[in-house]
Design a protein around this motif. Sequence first.
Motif, short mmCIF file in Angstrom:
data_model
loop_
_atom_site.label_atom_id
_atom_site.label_comp_id
_atom_site.label_asym_id
_atom_site.label_seq_id
_atom_site.Cartn_x
_atom_site.Cartn_y
_atom_site.Cartn_z
N GLU A 38 -8.54 3.28 -19.10
CA GLU A 38 -8.64 3.14 -20.55
C GLU A 38 -9.04 4.48 -21.18
O GLU A 38 -9.73 5.29 -20.55
N ASP A 188 -16.45 -5.04 -20.88
CA ASP A 188 -16.15 -6.44 -20.58
C ASP A 188 -16.05 -7.25 -21.87
O ASP A 188 -15.14 -8.08 -22.04
N TYR A 190 -15.33 -6.07 -24.84
CA TYR A 190 -14.14 -5.64 -25.56
C TYR A 190 -12.92 -6.43 -25.09
O TYR A 190 -12.05 -6.80 -25.89
N ARG A 191 -12.87 -6.73 -23.82
CA ARG A 191 -11.71 -7.43 -23.26
C ARG A 191 -11.81 -8.94 -23.43
O ARG A 191 -10.81 -9.64 -23.55
N SER A 192 -13.04 -9.47 -23.42
CA SER A 192 -13.22 -10.92 -23.51
C SER A 192 -14.56 -11.23 -24.17
O SER A 192 -15.53 -11.63 -23.51
#
Length: 250
Positions: A38, A188, A190-192
């Motif tokens: 990322e 984490d 940010y993704r979920s």
Amino acid sequence: MIKVFSFIGSMAGEGSKTASYSDKLARKLIEKAEGEGEEISYERITADMIRSDYCRSCLSCFRSGICPLDEQDDMAMLKEKMLQSDILFFGSPVYMGDMSAAAKNVIDRIAYWAHRYELAGKPAAVFATTDSSFGKETAEHAAELLNYTGLVVVHKGYAYREMSLHPNLFLEEDMDPVFEEAAGRLLDAYRSVTSYITGWDEAKFLSRKLIAARAIKKAESEGGDAWSEYYVLRDRGILDAKSYVEYLEK
């Protein structure tokens, strides 16, 4: 590209120890993100870089969603950077047992966001630095207030500047584990982000939803208008969502 924006409520500028905390956390976040494929952009603004006038209690923001002071100072710019970020940092030095006036004033100027859920689902790190006391309490207080805007605070950090106290901002062995854990949680989230929603988050969401629904119903039955914030919640689908998690997932 993950956009990280940091506001630091310190007038010390580049010499601010709270800004140093922010930069060190950002470096760890960038390092961890790059290791996972990322890219991150990081921008930090300290309180000395902007003009932020004090709230005048005119209630315009609640009635119309517009703060007249935004045309006179730099808050419109600051708000836009906060809204456009994917991850938000908010930090303050400790003054007399709490956050600085500069930090609190920014929170005051976005108080209406608590009624509009402007930062719904945005992961955040909130932190404070102090010589010897009230670091944890200050970070928790700032996090509690910002949480009302919908912000999902996954890191509430603090560090001491006095060398005899821990965790010490100047000791890598103290801070590296803190930043490592915080960076992991931020990525984490940010993704979920829904996995970080608490029962308290849900309770606040349902309360705000109920207040808005009742205000709109009352206005319609009386042939008048409710404050704009209630229609914002309706238009964003909050009144139709059964839970905060459901709203964020949609």
